[in-house]
Design a protein around this motif. Sequence first.
Motif, PDB file in Angstrom:
ATOM      1  N   LEU A 271      55.654  84.096 -66.177  1.00 24.47           N
ATOM      2  CA  LEU A 271      55.869  83.116 -65.297  1.00 24.47           C
ATOM      3  C   LEU A 271      56.028  81.864 -66.711  1.00 24.47           C
ATOM      4  CD1 LEU A 271      53.280  84.363 -62.776  1.00 24.47           C
ATOM      5  CD2 LEU A 271      55.358  83.755 -62.360  1.00 24.47           C
ATOM      6  N   VAL A 272      55.273  81.858 -67.520  1.00 20.42           N
ATOM      7  CA  VAL A 272      55.226  80.606 -68.515  1.00 20.42           C
ATOM      8  C   VAL A 272      56.454  79.936 -69.009  1.00 20.42           C
ATOM      9  CG1 VAL A 272      53.856  79.997 -70.475  1.00 20.42           C
ATOM     10  CG2 VAL A 272      53.008  80.679 -69.089  1.00 20.42           C
ATOM     11  N   PRO A 273      57.535  81.209 -70.143  1.00 19.68           N
ATOM     12  CA  PRO A 273      58.860  80.408 -69.856  1.00 19.68           C
ATOM     13  C   PRO A 273      59.301  79.735 -68.453  1.00 19.68           C
ATOM     14  CG  PRO A 273      58.442  82.186 -70.966  1.00 19.68           C
ATOM     15  CD  PRO A 273      57.598  81.905 -69.903  1.00 19.68           C
TER      16      PRO A 273
ATOM     17  N   LYS B  47      43.000  77.287 -57.646  1.00 25.41           N
ATOM     18  CA  LYS B  47      43.148  78.008 -56.464  1.00 25.41           C
ATOM     19  C   LYS B  47      44.329  77.878 -55.547  1.00 25.41           C
ATOM     20  CE  LYS B  47      39.832  80.402 -52.826  1.00 25.41           C
ATOM     21  NZ  LYS B  47      38.935  80.830 -52.979  1.00 25.41           N
ATOM     22  N   SER B  48      44.561  76.309 -54.681  1.00 23.14           N
ATOM     23  CA  SER B  48      45.311  75.972 -54.105  1.00 23.14           C
ATOM     24  C   SER B  48      46.851  76.214 -54.412  1.00 23.14           C
ATOM     25  CB  SER B  48      44.956  75.343 -53.091  1.00 23.14           C
ATOM     26  OG  SER B  48      43.857  75.223 -53.140  1.00 23.14           O
ATOM     27  N   CYS B  49      47.142  76.339 -55.609  1.00 25.73           N
ATOM     28  CA  CYS B  49      48.461  76.573 -56.173  1.00 25.73           C
ATOM     29  C   CYS B  49      49.516  77.536 -55.841  1.00 25.73           C
ATOM     30  CB  CYS B  49      48.222  76.077 -57.619  1.00 25.73           C
ATOM     31  SG  CYS B  49      47.507  74.453 -58.521  1.00 25.73           S
ATOM     32  N   HIS B  50      50.769  77.664 -55.669  1.00 23.68           N
ATOM     33  CA  HIS B  50      51.489  78.385 -56.088  1.00 23.68           C
ATOM     34  C   HIS B  50      51.674  78.727 -57.227  1.00 23.68           C
ATOM     35  CE1 HIS B  50      56.038  79.893 -56.917  1.00 23.68           C
ATOM     36  NE2 HIS B  50      56.117  79.565 -55.362  1.00 23.68           N
ATOM     37  N   LEU B  51      52.184  80.085 -57.669  1.00 21.94           N
ATOM     38  CA  LEU B  51      51.286  80.662 -58.466  1.00 21.94           C
ATOM     39  C   LEU B  51      52.782  80.664 -59.695  1.00 21.94           C
ATOM     40  CD1 LEU B  51      50.687  83.652 -59.704  1.00 21.94           C
ATOM     41  CD2 LEU B  51      52.937  85.023 -59.389  1.00 21.94           C
ATOM     42  N   LEU B  52      53.601  79.965 -59.774  1.00 18.34           N
ATOM     43  CA  LEU B  52      54.314  79.191 -60.505  1.00 18.34           C
ATOM     44  C   LEU B  52      53.947  78.013 -60.710  1.00 18.34           C
ATOM     45  CD1 LEU B  52      57.073  79.636 -62.319  1.00 18.34           C
ATOM     46  CD2 LEU B  52      58.509  77.902 -60.582  1.00 18.34           C
ATOM     47  N   VAL B  53      53.587  76.853 -60.094  1.00 20.87           N
ATOM     48  CA  VAL B  53      52.681  76.032 -60.723  1.00 20.87           C
ATOM     49  C   VAL B  53      51.384  76.206 -61.051  1.00 20.87           C
ATOM     50  CG1 VAL B  53      51.266  73.848 -60.125  1.00 20.87           C
ATOM     51  CG2 VAL B  53      53.854  74.768 -58.958  1.00 20.87           C
ATOM     52  N   GLN B  54      50.711  77.403 -60.715  1.00 19.39           N
ATOM     53  CA  GLN B  54      49.121  77.785 -61.208  1.00 19.39           C
ATOM     54  C   GLN B  54      49.341  77.811 -63.138  1.00 19.39           C
ATOM     55  OE1 GLN B  54      48.199  81.206 -58.909  1.00 19.39           O
ATOM     56  NE2 GLN B  54      46.531  79.473 -57.513  1.00 19.39           N
ATOM     57  N   ALA B  55      50.881  78.949 -63.700  1.00 20.66           N
ATOM     58  CA  ALA B  55      51.258  79.318 -64.486  1.00 20.66           C
ATOM     59  C   ALA B  55      50.880  78.152 -65.201  1.00 20.66           C
ATOM     60  CB  ALA B  55      51.914  80.640 -64.750  1.00 20.66           C
ATOM     61  N   PHE B  56      51.846  77.668 -64.735  1.00 18.86           N
ATOM     62  CA  PHE B  56      52.540  75.698 -65.836  1.00 18.86           C
ATOM     63  C   PHE B  56      51.005  75.120 -65.656  1.00 18.86           C
ATOM     64  CE2 PHE B  56      53.810  71.575 -66.318  1.00 18.86           C
ATOM     65  CZ  PHE B  56      55.225  71.757 -67.381  1.00 18.86           C
TER      66      PHE B  56
END
Length: 402
Positions: A319-321, A103-112
């Motif tokens: 986001l994943v790619p 929940k605390s992560c950046h959006l791109l980090v969350q997707a990864f």
Amino acid sequence: AKFRALDRLAHGAFRGVLQTVHTLQTGEVAGKSSNENYAVRQVFTQLVEHEQIDPYQVMVTVADADSSFDTVFLEQLEAEFCRTPDGRHTLYDSPINTYRNLKSCHLLVQAFEIDRSHYCTFVEPYQQVKPCQSNYSLTLGFAHEINFWDADNTSEDMHTTLKALAHTNFAANAVVPVWSLILNDSVTTLTDRWIQAKRHMWGIEEVAWILSLYPNLRFRVWARMLGFCGMQMLTKSTIPWWFIWLFPQARALLYLLQPSTLRLIFAILAATQMFANAQHLARELLLRHLVLARRADARTVQPLTYARAALLAVTFPLLVPLARFVFSTLATWRMLWHAVFHTQLKYVTAPKQFDAEATNCRDAMQHKLLQCLPRPMSPIANGIVDQNEGRARQHQHETISA
């Protein structure tokens, strides 16, 4: 202080608790590998040389300081040991899950991290050979046979996997999965996750190490190890699948196709993406509602807000790619460039230990894990080596074994 606190917390649940303090020696690299090497050698001296215990009846579990074990982890580990024809010469690897502070992560980090957790849980365990990641187990005797850990190495989990493969002639059961997820914290910011990605991708040094083994291994074993490591650290990361469309010849090929053929290709691509989206949703529901929800430490996993979950669902195909390109491809190329001029990478720790919520999660994990220990223990003693990444930069490092 940490040692005394854990000793009080255990209240006699363990056979014993041993503290080691590692001081870096000449030629050693600060980090997890050198700390584990020193700590497990001390455990071997104490249990095998002094107490005359069979080292193949002692299971060593390596874990990070933020690792959260389920209460059934030890039972699952012993079950896999008993299922393996020769469990003495095997690495036992549990799928890693980084949802706890997602929940605390950046959006791109969350997707990864979602993509990585899915891969570690649903894909990697079924591969013929899988590398260990962060948390894994092996008998103390096997650790002694492969000469413990290399104190001048950074990517210790991958390196240990390769040493096990070399020692067992690339055996199919060199690494087996343990079906008990281990929760770890994510690195929340883009900058910190990039630093962590570079450290992960420094595993490219393992390719050079395997090349150096050519005179010492059978050619078939050496070639399979080179292919395995090269695929894991280079070919899967350095060239993304869409790279071919950067060539004009590939784009020109599309103009030569008939409209009906183009429509068929786009229909197949759309169907493939729809299947991938459905697969992602099914895996996410399975993980959160049937796996993590049943854990004793389920409350420590931070749920995503509905708005963020919806945003991820909509943007996940994009986001994943992008996340893979940043944290895998670019990080690998950055480390390849670094390797041109340097033989070592300075160990920069992930700042997970400064997260207050993560600290509370670890406290809850310790209590939950100890609740399962007073039950009758198996003939296999289990030791957990706790590697505190947050102190890896210091000259001295505490390691606690139970």
